[in-house]
Scaffold this motif. Structure first.
Motif, short mmCIF file in Angstrom:
data_model
loop_
_atom_site.label_atom_id
_atom_site.label_comp_id
_atom_site.label_asym_id
_atom_site.label_seq_id
_atom_site.Cartn_x
_atom_site.Cartn_y
_atom_site.Cartn_z
N LEU A 9 34.43 42.97 47.48
CA LEU A 9 35.46 42.68 46.48
C LEU A 9 36.19 43.94 46.00
CD1 LEU A 9 36.79 40.65 44.49
CD2 LEU A 9 34.88 41.09 42.93
N GLN A 10 35.39 45.02 45.76
CA GLN A 10 35.96 46.21 45.10
C GLN A 10 37.14 46.85 45.84
OE1 GLN A 10 34.92 46.72 42.02
NE2 GLN A 10 36.61 48.18 41.81
N PRO A 11 37.13 46.92 47.18
CA PRO A 11 38.29 47.54 47.85
C PRO A 11 39.60 46.84 47.48
CG PRO A 11 36.48 47.32 49.40
CD PRO A 11 36.06 46.59 48.15
N TRP A 12 39.56 45.52 47.35
CA TRP A 12 40.78 44.78 46.98
C TRP A 12 41.15 45.02 45.53
CZ3 TRP A 12 43.41 43.51 50.94
CH2 TRP A 12 42.81 43.03 52.11
N VAL A 13 40.14 45.01 44.67
CA VAL A 13 40.40 45.23 43.25
C VAL A 13 41.03 46.61 43.05
CG1 VAL A 13 39.33 45.48 40.96
CG2 VAL A 13 38.59 43.64 42.49
N ASP A 14 40.52 47.61 43.79
CA ASP A 14 41.08 48.96 43.70
C ASP A 14 42.55 48.97 44.12
OD1 ASP A 14 38.67 49.91 42.84
OD2 ASP A 14 38.08 50.78 44.76
N GLY B 9 38.09 33.71 50.43
CA GLY B 9 36.80 34.14 49.90
C GLY B 9 36.81 35.57 49.40
N ALA B 10 37.82 36.34 49.80
CA ALA B 10 37.94 37.73 49.34
C ALA B 10 38.04 37.82 47.82
CB ALA B 10 39.16 38.40 49.97
N GLY B 11 38.56 36.75 47.21
CA GLY B 11 38.79 36.79 45.76
C GLY B 11 37.59 36.38 44.93
N SER B 12 36.48 36.08 45.61
CA SER B 12 35.33 35.56 44.87
C SER B 12 34.72 36.59 43.92
CB SER B 12 34.24 35.10 45.84
OG SER B 12 33.08 34.72 45.12
N ALA B 13 34.61 36.20 42.64
CA ALA B 13 33.94 37.05 41.66
C ALA B 13 32.46 36.69 41.58
CB ALA B 13 34.59 36.89 40.29
N LEU C 251 38.53 29.18 42.24
CA LEU C 251 39.34 28.61 41.16
C LEU C 251 39.62 29.65 40.09
CD1 LEU C 251 37.22 25.34 40.52
CD2 LEU C 251 39.00 25.68 42.23
N ASP C 252 40.83 29.61 39.53
CA ASP C 252 41.06 30.40 38.32
C ASP C 252 40.72 29.48 37.13
OD1 ASP C 252 43.21 28.68 38.10
OD2 ASP C 252 44.74 30.22 38.44
N GLU C 253 40.86 30.00 35.92
CA GLU C 253 40.43 29.20 34.76
C GLU C 253 41.24 27.92 34.64
OE1 GLU C 253 37.70 29.72 33.28
OE2 GLU C 253 37.36 31.67 34.24
N ALA C 254 42.53 28.00 34.94
CA ALA C 254 43.39 26.82 34.81
C ALA C 254 42.97 25.71 35.78
CB ALA C 254 44.85 27.21 35.06
N ARG D 198 33.71 26.75 35.22
CA ARG D 198 34.50 27.95 34.98
C ARG D 198 35.17 28.42 36.28
NH1 ARG D 198 29.15 29.76 34.57
NH2 ARG D 198 29.28 29.56 32.32
N GLY D 199 36.10 29.34 36.12
CA GLY D 199 36.78 29.90 37.29
C GLY D 199 35.84 30.78 38.09
N THR D 200 36.21 31.03 39.35
CA THR D 200 35.33 31.80 40.23
C THR D 200 36.03 33.00 40.85
OG1 THR D 200 35.92 30.25 41.97
CG2 THR D 200 33.81 29.88 40.87
N ILE D 201 37.33 33.17 40.59
CA ILE D 201 38.03 34.30 41.23
C ILE D 201 38.16 35.49 40.30
CG2 ILE D 201 39.31 32.75 42.77
CD1 ILE D 201 41.84 33.40 41.12
N HIS D 202 38.24 36.66 40.89
CA HIS D 202 38.43 37.89 40.11
C HIS D 202 39.88 37.92 39.60
CE1 HIS D 202 39.00 42.16 39.27
NE2 HIS D 202 37.69 42.25 39.19
N PRO D 203 40.08 38.40 38.37
CA PRO D 203 41.44 38.38 37.80
C PRO D 203 42.47 39.25 38.54
CG PRO D 203 39.85 39.43 36.30
CD PRO D 203 39.06 38.79 37.38
#
Lengths: 130, 123
Positions: free
Chosen positions: A61-66, A45-49, A88-91, A100-105
Motif C-alpha cells: 500500500l505505502q508506495p501508492w500512498v507516497d 486491491g491496491a487501495g485496500s487499507a 468501499l469508501d465510507e459513502a 465501514r469503508g475499506t480503502i485508504h483515503p
C-alpha cells in the motif's frame, strides 16, 4: 511527457502491481508527470487499507500512498470493480449497509469516465496486467 | 496536449468471454470510451475471439451475457471491430453469425492497425 497508468493486476498475486508503482516513481524521477493511475478489476486491491501482508515482504500500500502524498498523483479505483472486491469508501459502505469503508483515503472511487478522460489527455497510456 | 485531441484508442481483447472478469471489463472500457465520444476500435485476438461466438447462453453461469453486450456496440457508434483471422479459424468461428460484425485481419494487418492508434489498451 504526461503519462497515465492502468493497473489490472492484484497486489496479492505476482509482481505486476508493484512494478506499476515503481514505474510511476521512475516516470516522476525523469521529470515527467502522471495525470492519473486508474485501477481496474483485481488491480483495485491496491487501495485496500485492511489487507495484511507478511511482515517480511515489501509493503503493497505505502508506495501508492507516497505517490499520492508526496507527488500529488491521483489514484482512482474503478467503482464497479472496487465494489466487487470489497473496496468501499465510507459513502459506499453506508449505501450498501457495510460496517465501514475499506480503502485508504489516498484513493478515490471513480467511474470508467476517469480512465477515458486520462486516455484522451495524455501522451502515453501504460497498462499493467490484463 | 489537451483533452480535445481525440486520441484514437485500440482496445485489444485476449480473454475468453466467461473465464475472467477482464473479458467484460475490456468491453466496458470500449463502451465508456465511445460514450465519451472518443474514437475507439476493438481487436479480438487469441482466446478473446470466443467472445464473438454466436448464440452464447450463460444462464447457468449466473453472469451477464457478453454476446448481448457486444451486439450493442453499433448503438455506441463503435463501427470498427476487428478479429484475429488465425484465431477465428482455429476456433472455427462463424463470423457471419457473430453478435457484432467483425473484420478478420492477418498478423500484418493487425500490426498495421495497432500503429494507427495513439493508445493501445491490452486486456
Amino acid at each position: 511527457m504526461i503519462y497515465a497508468l492502468l493497473v489490472m493486476s492484484s497486489p496479492a498475486s505476482g509482481q505486476c502491481a508493484m512494478t506499476a508503482a515503481r514505474f510511476a516513481r521512475g516516470v516522476l524521477a525523469r521529470g515527467h508527470s502522471i495525470k492519473r493511475v486508474f485501477f481496474l478489476d483485481a488491480g483495485t486491491g491496491a487501495g485496500s487499507a485492511t489487507a495484511v501482508y507478511p511482515q517480511d515482504e515489501s509493503a503493497r500500500l505505502q508506495p501508492w500512498v507516497d505517490l499520492a502524498e508526496q507527488h500529488g498523483v491521483e489514484l482512482s479505483l474503478c467503482i464497479a470493480s472496487a465494489l466487487k472486491y470489497g473496496m468501499l469508501d465510507e459513502a459506499e459502505a453506508t449505501r450498501y449497509d457495510r460496517r465501514r469503508g475499506t480503502i485508504h483515503p489516498a484513493f478515490t472511487l471513480a467511474g470508467l469516465g476517469q480512465l477515458v478522460d486520462a486516455a484522451a489527455s495524455v501522451d502515453r497510456m501504460v497498462s499493467f496486467g490484463g | 496536449m489537451n483533452a480535445t485531441d481525440g486520441k484514437r484508442t485500440l482496445v485489444l481483447i485476449r480473454h475468453s468471454p466467461y473465464g475472467s472478469s477482464l473479458a467484460r471489463a475490456s468491453v466496458d472500457v470500449a463502451l465508456a470510451t465511445a460514450a465519451f465520444e472518443q474514437p475507439v476500435n476493438l481487436l479480438f485476438v487469441g482466446d478473446g475471439v470466443l467472445q464473438l461466438l454466436s448464440g452464447q447462453d450463460c444462464e447457468a453461469l449466473g453472469v451477464k451475457n457478453l454476446g448481448r453486450l457486444l451486439s450493442s456496440l453499433p448503438l455506441y457508434d463503435i463501427d470498427h471491430v476487428y478479429v484475429d483471422a488465425e484465431a477465428a479459424a482455429r476456433y472455427q468461428l462463424d463470423l457471419d453469425a457473430a453478435p457484432v460484425a467483425a473484420l478478420p485481419l492477418d498478423p500484418g494487418a493487425m500490426a498495421e492497425l495497432v500503429s494507427t492508434h495513439d493508445h493501445l489498451l491490452g486486456f
